[in-house]
Design an enzyme around this catalytic site. Sequence first.
Site, PDB file in Angstrom:
ATOM      1  N   GLU A  44       9.222  -4.311  10.425  1.00  0.00           N
ATOM      2  CA  GLU A  44       9.669  -2.996   9.955  1.00  0.00           C
ATOM      3  C   GLU A  44      10.152  -2.129  11.122  1.00  0.00           C
ATOM      4  O   GLU A  44       9.506  -2.045  12.172  1.00  0.00           O
ATOM      5  CB  GLU A  44       8.519  -2.280   9.224  1.00  0.00           C
TER       6      GLU A  44
ATOM      7  N   ASP B  42      -1.203  -6.038  -0.394  1.00  0.00           N
ATOM      8  CA  ASP B  42      -1.497  -5.435   0.911  1.00  0.00           C
ATOM      9  C   ASP B  42      -2.988  -5.166   1.069  1.00  0.00           C
ATOM     10  O   ASP B  42      -3.638  -4.673   0.142  1.00  0.00           O
ATOM     11  CB  ASP B  42      -0.793  -4.069   1.000  1.00  0.00           C
TER      12      ASP B  42
ATOM     13  N   GLU C 270      -1.263  -5.502   8.456  1.00  0.00           N
ATOM     14  CA  GLU C 270      -0.476  -4.947   9.557  1.00  0.00           C
ATOM     15  C   GLU C 270      -1.080  -5.493  10.845  1.00  0.00           C
ATOM     16  O   GLU C 270      -2.252  -5.257  11.131  1.00  0.00           O
ATOM     17  CB  GLU C 270      -0.495  -3.423   9.507  1.00  0.00           C
TER      18      GLU C 270
ATOM     19  N   LYS D  66      -1.375  -9.290   2.733  1.00  0.00           N
ATOM     20  CA  LYS D  66      -0.578  -8.873   3.904  1.00  0.00           C
ATOM     21  C   LYS D  66      -1.431  -7.957   4.770  1.00  0.00           C
ATOM     22  O   LYS D  66      -2.124  -7.095   4.220  1.00  0.00           O
ATOM     23  CB  LYS D  66       0.711  -8.157   3.486  1.00  0.00           C
TER      24      LYS D  66
ATOM     25  N   ASP E  50       0.837  -1.205   0.000  1.00  0.00           N
ATOM     26  CA  ASP E  50       0.000   0.000   0.000  1.00  0.00           C
ATOM     27  C   ASP E  50       0.870   1.253   0.000  1.00  0.00           C
ATOM     28  O   ASP E  50       0.350   2.377  -0.092  1.00  0.00           O
ATOM     29  CB  ASP E  50      -1.011  -0.019   1.168  1.00  0.00           C
ATOM     30  N   SER E  51       2.195   1.077   0.050  1.00  0.00           N
ATOM     31  CA  SER E  51       3.108   2.198  -0.209  1.00  0.00           C
ATOM     32  C   SER E  51       2.825   2.797  -1.578  1.00  0.00           C
ATOM     33  O   SER E  51       3.235   3.928  -1.864  1.00  0.00           O
ATOM     34  CB  SER E  51       4.566   1.731  -0.116  1.00  0.00           C
TER      35      SER E  51
HETATM   36  O1  KIV Z   1       3.535  -1.079   1.628  1.00  0.00           O
HETATM   37  C1  KIV Z   1       4.691  -1.538   1.523  1.00  0.00           C
HETATM   38  O2  KIV Z   1       5.392  -1.328   0.527  1.00  0.00           O
HETATM   39  C2  KIV Z   1       5.207  -2.335   2.624  1.00  0.00           C
HETATM   40  C3  KIV Z   1       6.655  -2.708   2.608  1.00  0.00           C
HETATM   41  C4  KIV Z   1       7.492  -1.527   2.737  1.00  0.00           C
HETATM   42  C5  KIV Z   1       6.971  -3.763   3.579  1.00  0.00           C
HETATM   43  O3  KIV Z   1       4.481  -2.675   3.511  1.00  0.00           O
END
Ligand code: KIV
Length: 274
Positions: A187, A88, A120, A118, A49-50
Site C-alpha cells: 500500500e 483482516d 500488517e 491478513k 479492517d477498513s
Molecule cells: O482494510 C482494508 O480494506 C485493507 C485494504 C485497503 C488493502 O487493508
Amino acid sequence: MSAQVQSGRKTVRDIAAAKGGVPLVCLTAYTAPMAALLDEKADLILVGDSVGMVVHGLPTTVGVTLEMMILHGQAVMRTSRRAVVVVDMPFGSYEASVEHAFMNAARVMKETGCQAVKIEAGEYAAATVRYLVERGIPVMAHVGLRPQATNVDGGFKAKGRTEAERARVMSEALAADKAGCFAMVIEGVAEDLAAQITQQVACPTVGIGASAACDGQILVTDDLLGMFDWTPRFVRRYADLKSEIGKAVDGYASDVRARAFPGEKETYTLKKQP
Ligand code: KIV
C-alpha cells in the site's frame, strides 16, 4: 478431495499461482449482499479492517475489534462461493506474541470459515507469519503504508520516499515472503519500489496506491463505487452511488410528503369474498 475444492471455491494456492500472470482482482466486502455481488467477479475478497472507517464511522482502523471482524467475516462467507475470502486481523490481535496471534487467527478461521487472514507486517511480524503458516493458517501480509500504524507515522502517509524508508519496506516485504505468506498487499508506495518488491518476492503482490507494477490490485469497494466525497488519489471511481442514493432518497421523501407513496400498487386491500 476437500470440501473447498468440491464447492468450487478458489484456494490460496490458486492465488499464489497467479504470480506474474493475469493480474489478480481483489476487492473489499463487509456484508452478505456486497459479497454476493463481488463473488463471481473477484479472485479474492478482503474483509478489511477498513470496515471500521467505511461502515462504523471510526476515524482510523485502530478501534476495530476481533468481534467486529468475525461478524463481518461470517456475513461475507454466507454469500460467497467462489472467491478466496481473507479476513483482516485487527490492531492489537496479533502483535503481542506469536501464540496470541495464533489463538486469535484460529478463532477467526473457525468462526468465519474464511480461507486466510491478513496482517500488517512490520519486519518483526515475519515470525508471526511463519508461526501461523506452519500451524495451518494462510497469511496475506500487508507492507508499505500500514493503516494500523498511523499513530506512529503521524497519519496516512505514502511510504518509501527516503532511502532509509525504502530499505525498511523492502526488508519487511522480503521477510514476510520468506516467512511464507501466500500473497502480499503493498500500500502507498512509489512505482519503482513496488516493481522491485514484485520482482524480488516469490508471492504475488497486490497493490493499492502502488502502481500497475504489482501482480494484482485491490481497492476499497465503497471508494470505487463513489460512496464518499473524498477518495485518495490512487482510487478510480467507476460509479457515483452517493449521488444516485441521494436522488433515490429525495424521490422517496417527496413522494411520502405528497402522499404519492404508497400508491394503489403498493397497498394491500381486503381479499374479494367468493
Ligand atoms: O482494510 C482494508 O480494506 C485493507 C485494504 C485497503 C488493502 O487493508
